[in-house]
Write an enzyme that holds these catalytic residues in place. Structure first.
Site, PDB file in Angstrom:
ATOM      1  N   ASP A   1       0.811  -1.230   0.000  1.00 18.49           N
ATOM      2  CA  ASP A   1       0.000   0.000   0.000  1.00 18.49           C
ATOM      3  C   ASP A   1       0.844   1.280   0.000  1.00 18.49           C
ATOM      4  O   ASP A   1       0.448   2.298   0.570  1.00 18.49           O
ATOM      5  CB  ASP A   1      -0.959   0.010   1.211  1.00 18.49           C
TER       6      ASP A   1
ATOM      7  N   LYS B   1       1.845   2.074  -5.162  1.00 20.00           N
ATOM      8  CA  LYS B   1       2.337   1.462  -6.411  1.00 20.00           C
ATOM      9  C   LYS B   1       1.394   1.761  -7.573  1.00 20.00           C
ATOM     10  O   LYS B   1       1.827   2.094  -8.666  1.00 20.00           O
ATOM     11  CB  LYS B   1       2.462  -0.072  -6.247  1.00 20.00           C
TER      12      LYS B   1
ATOM     13  N   GLY C   1      -4.614  -4.384  -3.716  1.00 17.05           N
ATOM     14  CA  GLY C   1      -5.608  -3.338  -3.976  1.00 17.05           C
ATOM     15  C   GLY C   1      -4.838  -2.093  -4.360  1.00 17.05           C
ATOM     16  O   GLY C   1      -4.158  -1.501  -3.529  1.00 17.05           O
ATOM     17  N   HIS C   2      -4.869  -1.733  -5.639  1.00 16.23           N
ATOM     18  CA  HIS C   2      -4.094  -0.589  -6.128  1.00 16.23           C
ATOM     19  C   HIS C   2      -5.053   0.516  -6.563  1.00 16.23           C
ATOM     20  O   HIS C   2      -5.970   0.283  -7.344  1.00 16.23           O
ATOM     21  CB  HIS C   2      -3.205  -1.016  -7.306  1.00 16.23           C
TER      22      HIS C   2
ATOM     23  N   GLN D   1       1.894  -6.165  -3.173  1.00 14.43           N
ATOM     24  CA  GLN D   1       2.369  -6.257  -1.792  1.00 14.43           C
ATOM     25  C   GLN D   1       3.675  -5.448  -1.653  1.00 14.43           C
ATOM     26  O   GLN D   1       3.810  -4.449  -2.331  1.00 14.43           O
ATOM     27  CB  GLN D   1       2.573  -7.717  -1.347  1.00 14.43           C
TER      28      GLN D   1
HETATM   29  P1  GDP Z   1      -0.767   0.298  -3.533  1.00 13.80           P
HETATM   30  O1  GDP Z   1      -1.353  -0.976  -3.041  1.00 13.80           O
HETATM   31  O2  GDP Z   1       0.706   0.395  -3.303  1.00 13.80           O
HETATM   32  O3  GDP Z   1      -1.125   0.604  -4.969  1.00 13.80           O
HETATM   33  O4  GDP Z   1      -1.402   1.459  -2.647  1.00 13.80           O
HETATM   34  P2  GDP Z   1      -2.960   1.629  -2.252  1.00 13.80           P
HETATM   35  O5  GDP Z   1      -3.679   2.142  -3.438  1.00 13.80           O
HETATM   36  O6  GDP Z   1      -3.472   0.412  -1.585  1.00 13.80           O
HETATM   37  O7  GDP Z   1      -2.844   2.719  -1.113  1.00 13.80           O
HETATM   38  C1  GDP Z   1      -2.260   3.956  -1.340  1.00 13.80           C
HETATM   39  C2  GDP Z   1      -3.317   5.057  -1.106  1.00 13.80           C
HETATM   40  O8  GDP Z   1      -2.690   6.304  -1.016  1.00 13.80           O
HETATM   41  C3  GDP Z   1      -4.317   5.176  -2.252  1.00 13.80           C
HETATM   42  O9  GDP Z   1      -5.549   5.558  -1.723  1.00 13.80           O
HETATM   43  C4  GDP Z   1      -3.718   6.286  -3.105  1.00 13.80           C
HETATM   44  O10 GDP Z   1      -4.704   6.981  -3.867  1.00 13.80           O
HETATM   45  C5  GDP Z   1      -3.148   7.177  -2.050  1.00 13.80           C
HETATM   46  N1  GDP Z   1      -1.944   7.955  -2.431  1.00 13.80           N
HETATM   47  C6  GDP Z   1      -0.918   7.618  -3.248  1.00 13.80           C
HETATM   48  N2  GDP Z   1       0.035   8.585  -3.218  1.00 13.80           N
HETATM   49  C7  GDP Z   1      -0.410   9.537  -2.378  1.00 13.80           C
HETATM   50  C8  GDP Z   1       0.139  10.782  -1.905  1.00 13.80           C
HETATM   51  O11 GDP Z   1       1.234  11.188  -2.241  1.00 13.80           O
HETATM   52  N3  GDP Z   1      -0.619  11.479  -0.999  1.00 13.80           N
HETATM   53  C9  GDP Z   1      -1.840  11.047  -0.570  1.00 13.80           C
HETATM   54  N4  GDP Z   1      -2.492  11.789   0.317  1.00 13.80           N
HETATM   55  N5  GDP Z   1      -2.383   9.889  -0.989  1.00 13.80           N
HETATM   56  C10 GDP Z   1      -1.666   9.144  -1.870  1.00 13.80           C
HETATM   57  P1  IMO Z   2      -0.982  -4.248  -2.175  1.00 13.66           P
HETATM   58  O1  IMO Z   2      -0.536  -4.792  -3.526  1.00 13.66           O
HETATM   59  C1  IMO Z   2      -0.945  -4.726   2.159  1.00 13.66           C
HETATM   60  C2  IMO Z   2      -0.916  -8.854   3.687  1.00 13.66           C
HETATM   61  C3  IMO Z   2      -2.130  -9.318   4.451  1.00 13.66           C
HETATM   62  C4  IMO Z   2      -1.481 -10.306   5.397  1.00 13.66           C
HETATM   63  C5  IMO Z   2      -0.378 -10.943   4.538  1.00 13.66           C
HETATM   64  C6  IMO Z   2      -0.766 -12.287   3.930  1.00 13.66           C
HETATM   65  O2  IMO Z   2      -2.264  -3.517  -2.233  1.00 13.66           O
HETATM   66  O3  IMO Z   2       0.138  -3.495  -1.548  1.00 13.66           O
HETATM   67  P2  IMO Z   2      -2.375 -12.946   1.912  1.00 13.66           P
HETATM   68  O4  IMO Z   2      -3.839 -12.715   1.715  1.00 13.66           O
HETATM   69  O5  IMO Z   2      -1.509 -12.353   0.842  1.00 13.66           O
HETATM   70  O6  IMO Z   2      -2.029 -14.384   2.169  1.00 13.66           O
HETATM   71  O7  IMO Z   2      -2.034 -12.180   3.298  1.00 13.66           O
HETATM   72  O8  IMO Z   2      -0.106 -10.011   3.506  1.00 13.66           O
HETATM   73  N1  IMO Z   2      -1.198  -8.306   2.337  1.00 13.66           N
HETATM   74  C7  IMO Z   2      -1.154  -6.995   2.020  1.00 13.66           C
HETATM   75  N2  IMO Z   2      -0.939  -5.916   2.796  1.00 13.66           N
HETATM   76  N3  IMO Z   2      -1.118  -4.581   0.835  1.00 13.66           N
HETATM   77  C8  IMO Z   2      -1.295  -5.652   0.037  1.00 13.66           C
HETATM   78  O9  IMO Z   2      -1.317  -5.569  -1.314  1.00 13.66           O
HETATM   79  C9  IMO Z   2      -1.377  -6.929   0.632  1.00 13.66           C
HETATM   80  N4  IMO Z   2      -1.568  -8.187   0.156  1.00 13.66           N
HETATM   81  C10 IMO Z   2      -1.453  -9.016   1.210  1.00 13.66           C
HETATM   82  O10 IMO Z   2      -2.752  -8.247   5.126  1.00 13.66           O
HETATM   83  O11 IMO Z   2      -0.829  -9.612   6.446  1.00 13.66           O
HETATM   84 MG    MG Z   3      -2.883  -1.622  -1.773  1.00 16.13          MG
END
Ligand code: GDP
Ligand code: IMO
Ligand code: MG
Length: 439
Positions: A13, A16, A40-41, A226
């Site tokens: 998270d 990416k 979840g991206h 991840q």
């Molecule tokens: P990922 O799994 O690495 O793609 O990240 P996620 O989408 O799960 O979580 C990142 C969250 O931060 C998302 O809601 C993005 O829209 C948000 N985000 C990304 N970059 C920034 C930033 O520079 N500032 C803020 N406030 N939010 C950001």
């Molecule tokens: P993105 O791509 C954050 C964590 C779960 C758990 C561990 C194992 O959005 O960054 P799993 O279901 O993969 O067997 O769970 O990994 N986990 C993540 N944490 N972002 C993710 O994906 C994750 N995908 C799995 O919370 O601790």
């Molecule tokens: Mg994510």
């Protein structure tokens, strides 16, 4: 030829999705190489938010092609509904644009049932998985019984194998895991038959396609899911996911030689978050942790769980840089730190007289560790409209430079908001510059 790998440099998270989308401005292909719909991206374009769990984050750029590589585990129902969702928003989701590698494995209902039942049976020792069946699907792959995407083209041959799986997994659910949940083969099969008809035209030879794309001079992004610290081998085992989240995973799961990769980009948050259980030395259990969670909207994209929050950990980040060969970092969510009196970065962990400079191997070795911090004065101006490095506050410059120094890695961009436009170049890696039209 130009090939970059983007990995999460912490526990996931990191942002990416945003940066894969940003860097697809000039890309030809985006390849997911591991993981499944545990990811979840989130991408924000012109204020509109799109959450993706299986489709590569290039899907919102018309003309960019998308591959789900051999290292992915794919839940057919989730992929089909995700395709429907982005198609309704105007994206082309035809097989001319999306390829699913024939060697990618399927996640089926029994994987999900086992994932959930096993977590329940573990009780307080649970991992905190996303409950999406990811671990059990990779287990089947390792024990050489998994069902692959190529099997979707031969339903008659596949049917009895799936039936045998259902019988076996139902026994495991009942007799080993003490679960009342059972999978109904007929229901699973009739859905899978319909899904196979939809997905069959997408199945292709991913590694060959990407190899040819690279040889003909196209630009390819490998999108990690991840984070490096959740890698099955190099992460905080056993609190990890079940795939190779490190940059080398792009070679393993994408089917390209490691020498094809020109640059490895690590996405890191300006603080740290973690979802699920497991070690987290810089976790904050106080009001600052709460503040980071609410200001950063730190709730899981997939499960909605509150993310645990803490200070940036340069020890952990340095490990990620080393293990993945990260040659430039993108530091995200700096805007979330605005208004804090001081911002901290962990430089080492103290245990008695000793100061550790890497994460311990075993969970019990984290007990009693005291993080050592470098404090940097905070900043208090609105960053939302800032677009140039020189317009950022001096204390933010200091923070970013200290992080770069501590982890021994240059910073390509900083991010000050979720939208594409809230992206500020710092010291952009020359290969990465080619992906945003800067060269
Ligand atoms: P990922 O799994 O690495 O793609 O990240 P996620 O989408 O799960 O979580 C990142 C969250 O931060 C998302 O809601 C993005 O829209 C948000 N985000 C990304 N970059 C920034 C930033 O520079 N500032 C803020 N406030 N939010 C950001
Ligand atoms: P993105 O791509 C954050 C964590 C779960 C758990 C561990 C194992 O959005 O960054 P799993 O279901 O993969 O067997 O769970 O990994 N986990 C993540 N944490 N972002 C993710 O994906 C994750 N995908 C799995 O919370 O601790
Ligand atoms: Mg994510």
């Amino acid at each position: 030829m130009s090939c970059i790998v983007i990995v999460g440099a912490q526990w996931g998270d990191e942002g990416k999705g945003k940066f894969v989308d940003v860097l697809t401005e000039k890309a030809d292909w985006v390849v997911r190489f591991q993981g499944g719909n545990n990811a979840g991206h989130t991408i924000v374009v012109d204020g509109a938010k799109t959450a993706l769990s299986l489709l590569p984050s290039g899907i919102l750029r018309p003309g960019v092609k998308c591959l789900l590589g051999a290292g992915v585990v794919m839940n057919p129902s989730v992929l089909i509904s995700e395709m429907e969702r982005v198609r309704a928003a105007g994206a082309d989701t035809s097989p001319a644009r999306i390829v699913i590698d024939r060697d990618a494995h399927l996640v089926l209902d029994y994987h999900i049932a086992i994932d959930k039942a096993r977590e329940r049976a573990r009780g307080s020792d649970r991992i905190g998985t996303t409950g999406r069946g990811i671990g059990p699907a990779y287990e089947d792959r390792s024990q050489r019984s998994g069902i692959r995407c190529a099997d979707l083209l031969y339903l008659d041959r596949m049917k009895e194998r799936v039936r045998a799986h259902v019988i076996e997994k139902n026994k495991v659910l009942e007799l080993v895991l003490g679960s009342e949940s059972q999978v109904d083969f007929e229901a699973l099969w009739s859905t899978l038959e319909q899904e196979a008809a939809i997905l069959a035209p997408y199945v292709g030879n991913g590694s060959k396609i990407i190899h040819e794309a690279l040889r003909s001079g196209q630009r390819v992004i490998f999108e990690g899911t991840q984070g490096v610290l959740l890698d099955q081998v190099h992460g905080t085992y056993p609190f990890v996911t079940s795939s190779s989240t490190i940059a080398g995973g792009a070679s393993v799961g994408g089917g390209i030689g490691p020498r094809m990769i020109d640059s490895v980009v690590g996405i890191a948050k300006a603080y740290t978050t973690r979802v699920g259980e497991g070690p987290f030395p810089t976790e904050l259990h106080d009001a600052t942790g709460e503040e980071l969670r609410s200001r950063g909207h730190e709730f899981g994209t997939v499960t909605g769980r509150p993310r645990r929050c803490g200070w940036l950990d340069a020890v952990a980040l340095r490990r990620a840089v080393r293990i993945s060969g990260i040659d430039n970092i993108i530091l995200t969510k700096l805007d979330v730190l605005t208004g804090l009196r001081r911002v901290r970065v962990c430089t080492g962990y103290k245990r008695g007289k000793e100061v550790l400079d890497d994460l311990p191997a075993l969970v019990h070795e984290y007990e009693g560790l005291e993080p050592q911090y470098l404090d940097v004065e905070g900043w208090d101006c609105d960053l939302a409209q800032v677009r140039r490095w020189e317009d950022l506050p001096a204390t933010l410059h200091t923070f970013v430079r200290e992080v770069s120094r501590l982890v021994e890695c240059p910073i390509s961009f900083v991010s000050v908001g979720p939208g594409r436009e809230a992206t500020i170049p710092v010291d952009v890696h020359p290969v990465v510059a080619g992906f945003v039209g800067a060269s």
